[in-house]
Each structure stands twice: as C-alpha cells, then as structure tokens.
Design a protein around this motif. Structure first.
Motif, short mmCIF file in Angstrom:
data_model
loop_
_atom_site.label_atom_id
_atom_site.label_comp_id
_atom_site.label_asym_id
_atom_site.label_seq_id
_atom_site.Cartn_x
_atom_site.Cartn_y
_atom_site.Cartn_z
N ALA A 194 11.07 100.92 -45.26
CA ALA A 194 11.83 101.43 -46.40
C ALA A 194 13.30 101.06 -46.33
O ALA A 194 14.01 101.14 -47.34
N ASP A 195 13.78 100.67 -45.13
CA ASP A 195 15.19 100.34 -44.98
C ASP A 195 15.46 98.84 -45.01
O ASP A 195 16.56 98.39 -44.66
N ALA A 196 14.47 98.04 -45.43
CA ALA A 196 14.66 96.59 -45.55
C ALA A 196 15.54 96.27 -46.75
O ALA A 196 15.88 97.14 -47.56
N GLU A 197 15.91 95.00 -46.89
CA GLU A 197 16.72 94.57 -48.02
C GLU A 197 15.85 94.25 -49.24
O GLU A 197 16.13 94.70 -50.36
N ILE A 198 14.79 93.47 -49.02
CA ILE A 198 13.94 92.97 -50.12
C ILE A 198 12.50 92.96 -49.64
O ILE A 198 12.23 92.66 -48.46
N VAL A 199 11.56 93.23 -50.53
CA VAL A 199 10.13 93.10 -50.23
C VAL A 199 9.46 92.34 -51.38
O VAL A 199 9.70 92.64 -52.55
N LEU A 200 8.65 91.35 -51.00
CA LEU A 200 7.80 90.65 -51.97
C LEU A 200 6.38 91.19 -51.80
O LEU A 200 5.81 91.12 -50.72
N GLU A 201 5.81 91.72 -52.87
CA GLU A 201 4.44 92.21 -52.84
C GLU A 201 3.52 91.20 -53.52
O GLU A 201 3.94 90.51 -54.46
N GLY A 202 2.29 91.12 -53.04
CA GLY A 202 1.37 90.20 -53.67
C GLY A 202 0.09 90.06 -52.88
O GLY A 202 -0.31 90.97 -52.14
N PHE A 203 -0.54 88.90 -53.00
CA PHE A 203 -1.80 88.66 -52.31
C PHE A 203 -2.00 87.17 -52.08
O PHE A 203 -1.43 86.33 -52.80
N LEU A 204 -2.80 86.85 -51.07
CA LEU A 204 -3.30 85.50 -50.87
C LEU A 204 -4.66 85.43 -51.57
O LEU A 204 -5.53 86.27 -51.32
N ASP A 205 -4.82 84.45 -52.45
CA ASP A 205 -6.09 84.42 -53.20
C ASP A 205 -7.26 84.08 -52.28
O ASP A 205 -7.09 83.66 -51.13
N GLU A 206 -8.46 84.27 -52.81
CA GLU A 206 -9.68 84.13 -52.02
C GLU A 206 -10.16 82.71 -51.87
O GLU A 206 -11.21 82.46 -51.26
N HIS A 207 -9.39 81.74 -52.34
CA HIS A 207 -9.86 80.35 -52.35
C HIS A 207 -9.57 79.59 -51.06
O HIS A 207 -9.95 78.42 -50.94
#
Length: 520
Positions: free
Chosen positions: A249-262
């Motif tokens: 929670a104390d980080a600067e930036i977070v990228l959320e997402g996923f690696l696709d199943e391919h």
C-alpha cells in the motif's frame, strides 16, 4: 501503523512513509548520493544521464507531462547499505540476519492506501501516462525496468514476487521476459495448461529492501514476508482494484492486469542485459493492463541494467548481493570457517566471486570451490584466498593470483553445468564450464617465514642495553636489536654489529637472525 492520527485528528490505518521510495531518495540526498536535475528532460535523454553515473539521479520533470522520475537508486553498495542504516561491510550480514525472521504482512483498507490515491481503469488505464523510456539504443521499445511482480500460483496458496521488466507494446499491452527459470515461469505454465489467464500486478517505485527481497532465493511460502523481514516491519498490503492480488500500500505505482492464457507467443526484445550485451528477441507472454493505481505525487522509478559502468547499475548490485547470500549458505555446509564473500558488480553480479577462508583441514579449499559450483548462484569463476588477503581489494586479489597460484596445481575446471543463457561466451550451448582458482598457501603457512608479508617496522618493548647483551639471550632480528638498544635510528646498531662481526663473534641463522658464535 494502526492507530495513527491524520492531520484532522482522525484515527487512520494509512501507512507511514518510512518505506516509501521518495523518503529514501530524500535520505540519499542528505548523504550526497543523489544528482537532482530540475529542468525538463525529454524521455530520450534520460538513459544518457543515467549511464555510468555514480549517483542516483532524480529528474524533477521528464517528458511533456513533467512527471518525476528517479533512476539508479540501487546502483551502489553504499546506497543499498544506507537503506538498512549500516556500512557497506555490514550489509551482507544484516540482510542474512533479517531474512532469518520473515514477518507476515498486514492488510489496510483501500481508502487508506496511498498507492490507490488515484485509480485509473478502462480507457484511463493507459501505459502512455507513465514516463516509460527507451533505455538502450537497440532495445525493442520503451521498457519498464523497475517492476516488482506479484502473483499467486494456480491454487492460490503460494504468493511469489520477482523483479521483472516489461516492454511497452501499446497503451494496454506489454511484453514480459519469462524465459529464465523462475517460480513465476512455473506458475504461469500451470495457468497456460489450464487455459486460464494469470492475474499479476507490477509494483513500480519501491524501497530497496523490497527490491532485495524480490530477488532473494530464500525459500518462503509467502515471499511478501521476506519484504517484511528486510524492513523489520510488516508490509502493509491492499487489495488490487481489478483482481484479487494484494500489493504494498505504500508503493508509488501499481500496474494491475493479467498474462493471457496463450503462453509464449509474442516477440519481446532485444534488450540491453545485465551482463553488458544485448539479449536477443524471444517469444514471451503478453501482459494486459486493467488498472493503474498511484500516489497523487507518484515518483516513477527506472532501473539501470546495462551500460558503460556495469558495476554501477541497479541490476548488478542487486544480483551481487543475491549471489553473496547464496554463496554464504553453500559455504556454511561445506567448510568450517568461511570469513567473507564478495561478488564484484562489474561481472554482472554473479560470474566472478571471491571467498576468504581460514583453512582448518587439508582439502577444504576444494570443498569450498565445489560447493559454490553446485549452488544456485550460477557462478563461473571462484577465487579462494587465505584470511590475510582483503577480497574487497582488486590489488590484493591480483597480488594473490600472481604469487600464490600455479595453474598446473591450483586450477580446478569442471564442465557440464547449468548456465545463464545470456552469457555470450557459451556460443549457443545450453551448458557451460566453471573454474576454481586456489589462491591459498599450504596448511600451516602462517608459521613459514617465506610466506610472511613485509610490514613497516614499529618499535615496542624498548630498553637500553648493548647489542652484545641482547644477543646473549638468543638470536634477534635487526629490529629487535634496535628495540633492545633503544635506537630509533638503526645506523648505530649496524655499527655495533659490525664491530662484533670484525671480532669474529657474529654469525647469522638460516632465517637471517643475528647471533653470537658458539663460545664467543
């Protein structure tokens, strides 16, 4: 953390800024380890300002949007040590000690998470909002190089962290390097086998303690607890907005997402790698962005990977420390008294290592070499020295190699080992050779005057007697005769010796000590 009071006097669980990256940069600035650039810098000009720079660099304004960016934060041993409040020589011992006690994280609500002050989803989640820049002339595109990845295995029972790069492919996609053996690679393969996307989050802008934890090879069911160990405090975690992962929670930036199943399907690279050469284009998975969360005054971090001064890059320093941790663990199970280990960053942080030890039994040097060969450190060349050689000194290591090593006797070569594919000397092979250099003297060398190292003379136990009287108690070195006679000149002592020699009463021992002839 819980029970803090905000500026309005209201109780809050909002984390402090103690382990915030910006707070650490302020600390570095106080000790003269940061170059601050106030004027606006275009993104193409960031890498040249970082390349070979001995300091961390804080850019107050980059790109047309005027974002703040910092680079080369972990590019020196001194800066890593400063993150723990210790000296450079105490860093390894401090990290080892802290890793012995993992500390479980705690959860904070999303409303109290600084890293979620701003939440961008949908079309607003756009990688071009971040100052991602081209780092090397022949890179395949702009790269995010300071990303700590957080993921769960396919069962959701084991949390994994790592330090990984992302090649920007557009507003919503990035290539991820997932070729080298790693827990995340194994975890992703399980998702691909089940034809499921793998949720993942990338933390950008972290305290060095978190970076070290992300590359450590210390076994843990929850690797976030290793971050807590190195912080000596629980890591405050917050649930992501678009998946179920928990991030600092104390980080600067977070990228959320996923690696696709391919699976491994899209070209990624080339990229300037930590060994000082380009890695070739590889087929890798694709990361799909679903959200960007950040602080209101977020500080973007870029890591230096390759360049003119390899030892001054973030990657080399991180890998060096990891290599030393792994080596020390291997040595403790192989020999009785290892004293120090060192891996120079200039070798990429793993290929050439140095060990100082005190020999207790014949053959221990070979044990030490063999243990490092077989360790997870992926070392190529091992240099072992006695306790009198300073392994942190290039001059002393050169001296030991020149004067204590015979190639037909002291060189240990073995082949068929696991390798790092990025090593260009392999010429495409998937296995490689290792060499051990025994730069030690034989057991018991301390008692052999031939191995004594010349030192500047000092006088102790000074008295006032004659040279003859001094020699009557036994053979003496010239310095001991100066002590006995109280001379701080030496020439007068030489004259007295000459008088005794002229009378036929003086002789020398095979070791060069002065003595009176028998019966004189």
């Amino acid at each position: 953390m819980a029970g803090q009071t905000n500026s309005d006097g209201v109780k809050t669980t909002r984390p402090s800024d103690r382990f915030r990256l910006r707070s650490f940069i302020e600390q570095l600035s106080e000790i003269g380890e940061v170059e601050i650039i106030e004027k606006n810098v275009e993104l193409i000009d960031i890498a040249p300002r970082l390349d070979g720079n001995p300091k961390a660099v804080l850019f107050r304004s980059v790109g047309p949007e005027g974002a703040e960016l910092v680079g080369n934060v972990m590019g020196s041993r001194r800066r890593l040590a400063a993150a723990f409040g210790v000296g450079e020589q105490e860093l390894l011992a401090t990290v080892m000690k802290r890793l012995e006690t993992p500390i479980a994280p705690i959860e904070v609500p999303q409303t109290d998470a600084p890293v979620q002050d701003l939440v961008l989803t949908g079309d607003d989640a756009d990688l071009t909002r971040l100052p991602i820049h081209l780092q090397h002339a022949l890179d395949g595109g702009p790269y995010i190089s300071a990303g700590i990845d957080i993921s769960l295995d396919v069962t959701g029972s084991r949390r994994n962290i790592g330090y990984r790069r992302l090649m920007m492919r557009g507003r919503k996609e990035a290539g991820i390097d997932l070729i080298a053996p790693s827990d995340m690679r194994v975890g992703y393969a399980s998702f691909v086998e089940k034809k499921q996307p793998m949720p993942v989050a990338f933390v950008i802008g972290s305290h060095p303690a978190d970076g070290i934890a992300s590359v450590a090879m210390t076994p843990a069911q929850d690797e976030i607890a290793l971050m807590g160990a190195l912080r000596s405090a629980p890591v405050p975690l917050v649930k992501c907005r678009t998946n179920d992962l928990m991030v600092p929670a104390d980080a600067e930036i977070v990228l959320e997402g996923f690696l696709d199943e391919h699976g491994w399907r899209e070209a990624e690279g080339p990229y300037g790698e930590y060994l000082g050469y380009y890695g070739h284009v590889k087929m890798n998975p694709v990361f799909h962005l679903t959200a960007i969360t950040m602080r209101r005054d977020a500080l973007f971090q870029t890591a230096t990977i390759s360049g003119r001064a390899l030892g001054q890059t973030d990657t080399a320093q991180l890998v060096s420390l990891r290599t030393e941790l792994t080596m020390w663990g291997a040595l403790q199970g192989a020999i009785r008294e290892p004293l120090a280990v060192y891996c120079p960053g200039s070798t990429g942080g793993m290929h050439n290592v140095r060990v100082s030890m005190r020999q207790r039994y014949p053959g221990e040097v070979r044990n030490a070499i063999a243990s490092i060969f077989a360790s997870k450190a992926d070392v190529k060349h091992v240099f072992i020295v006695d306790e009198d050689v300073n392994i942190f000194s290039d001059e002393q290591m050169d001296w030991a190699l020149a004067t204590r090593f015979q190639a037909d006797r002291d060189l240990v070569i073995a082949s068929g080992f696991r390798t790092i594919p990025l090593d260009p000397s392999l010429l495409g092979s998937n296995m490689g050779a290792k060499a051990g250099f025994d730069l030690t003297f034989p057991m018991g060398w301390q008692k052999n005057p031939a191995f004594s190292v010349p030192e500047a003379p000092t006088l102790a136990n000074v008295s006032k007697t004659s040279v003859v009287a001094a020699l009557q108690s036994g053979p003496k070195h010239f310095r001991e005769l100066m002590e006995a006679t109280g001379s701080r000149d030496g020439r007068d002592t030489a004259v007295e010796l000459d008088e005794i020699r002229s009378s036929g009463r003086l002789s020398r021992t095979p070791e060069g000590l002065y003595q009176l002839r028998e019966g004189a």
